[in-house]
Design a protein around this motif. Structure first.
Motif, PDB file in Angstrom:
ATOM      1  N   SER A 113      37.697   0.373  41.264  1.00 21.54           N
ATOM      2  CA  SER A 113      37.886   1.692  41.873  1.00 21.54           C
ATOM      3  C   SER A 113      37.313   2.767  40.947  1.00 21.54           C
ATOM      4  N   PRO A 114      37.072   3.975  41.483  1.00 22.43           N
ATOM      5  CA  PRO A 114      36.560   5.063  40.633  1.00 22.43           C
ATOM      6  C   PRO A 114      37.474   5.327  39.445  1.00 22.43           C
ATOM      7  N   TRP A 126      33.972   5.072  48.348  1.00 22.76           N
ATOM      8  CA  TRP A 126      33.153   5.550  47.235  1.00 22.76           C
ATOM      9  C   TRP A 126      31.847   4.764  47.097  1.00 22.76           C
ATOM     10  N   TRP A 127      31.722   3.661  47.861  1.00 22.72           N
ATOM     11  CA  TRP A 127      30.496   2.872  47.842  1.00 22.72           C
ATOM     12  C   TRP A 127      29.518   3.338  48.919  1.00 22.72           C
ATOM     13  N   PRO A 140      28.948   8.251  49.436  1.00 19.88           N
ATOM     14  CA  PRO A 140      27.996   9.041  48.627  1.00 19.88           C
ATOM     15  C   PRO A 140      26.527   8.886  49.028  1.00 19.88           C
ATOM     16  N   LEU A 180      32.112   6.256  40.352  1.00 17.39           N
ATOM     17  CA  LEU A 180      32.191   5.774  41.727  1.00 17.39           C
ATOM     18  C   LEU A 180      32.524   4.282  41.789  1.00 17.39           C
TER      19      LEU A 180
END
Length: 279
Positions: A47-48, A242-243, A246, A54
């Motif tokens: 995880s970030p 987050w993968w 962005p 990210l």
């Protein structure tokens, strides 16, 4: 000069330029901005965090570093394919609109044939035949996106060709080459710039589509390829926003910035459009 001053004073154009330059500078200085080697493996599906802004993907590569490097690939494909498409389109449009006659009929007939073929299926078919490769992708997109530019340039050249100063210069003995360089090209240059910017946006979107379908270069870390891997390797199932969010946001912002710049160029070169917007 008038067009340049208009673009500089247009707020939307300035917003577009700022966004675009952020991505361009990020692509140029990617090696300095990446916190990790994008090919280095860490713990998968992290995880970030402070170490990995990210997180990491399914094989443990830093997603933020891949995102920065992806700007270089996506922008390279967009601008190179845009140059090829607009270069061919301008050449065809100039010759067809200025020479007229049989050459005009042949070139416009070829343009109509390419124009009626759906772009995405044609690009997919040719990409499958040629195989993966970033330069193949650039070439295919460039060879498919030129007809719209050719038609627009031809219509503008026809208008300029019939103007009084062109006829006067021709009567004084000016040749076709001199007339095109001295009178025709300067008058269609704003339109060429606007079409180039829009073609770059379309090429970036096409590259992202091809990569998402798995037809891009697997060794080129573009934003579209990041979306493909996120979809194919569990990023969507695991809800790892987050993968996949962005790169989608980066593609959208780039296309938005290019659209704002193109619209500003068209507005600055067309007084009628400026008057309509001022009302």
């Amino acid at each position: 000069m008038r067009l340049a001053s208009h673009v500089k004073t247009n707020r939307l154009a300035m917003v577009g330029m700022i966004i675009l330059w952020v991505f361009i500078l990020g692509a140029v200085f990617a090696q300095l901005l990446m916190p990790h080697d994008p090919w280095r493996h860490f713990v998968p599906f992290m995880s970030p965090s402070v170490t990995h802004v990210l997180g990491t993907d399914d094989v443990g590569r830093d997603i933020f570093s891949e995102l920065i490097l992806g700007a270089r690939v996506s922008l390279t494909v967009g601008f190179m394919a845009g140059l090829i498409a607009v270069g061919i389109g301008v050449l065809v449009g100039l010759l067809a609109g200025f020479r007229r006659g049989y050459l005009d009929e042949i070139l416009m007939g070829l343009t109509d044939v390419v124009l009626v073929i759906p772009a995405l299926p044609l690009v997919i078919l040719v990409s499958v035949y040629l195989g993966p490769g970033i330069w193949y992708t650039i070439l295919v997109i460039g060879l498919v996106f030129w007809p719209s530019t050719a038609r627009v340039i031809r219509s503008q050249v026809l208008s300029v060709r019939q103007s009084g100063y062109v006829e006067s210069a021709r009567a004084l003995g000016a040749g076709d080459g001199w007339l095109m360089r001295r009178h025709v090209l300067p008058n269609v240059l704003p339109l060429i710039l606007a079409k180039f910017v829009l073609t770059v946006a379309a090429a970036m979107l096409m590259e992202a589509s091809l990569s998402f379908l798995g037809l891009g270069d697997p060794m080129a870390k573009s934003w579209g390829m990041m979306l493909h891997y996120a979809f194919a390797r569990g990023g969507f199932i695991r809800e790892m926003w987050w993968w996949y969010v962005p790169p989608g946001v980066c593609i959208s912002l780039c296309i938005l910035s290019l659209t704002l710049i193109s619209f500003s160029i068209e507005e600055g070169s067309d007084p009628r459009l400026r008057r309509a917007l001022d009302r």
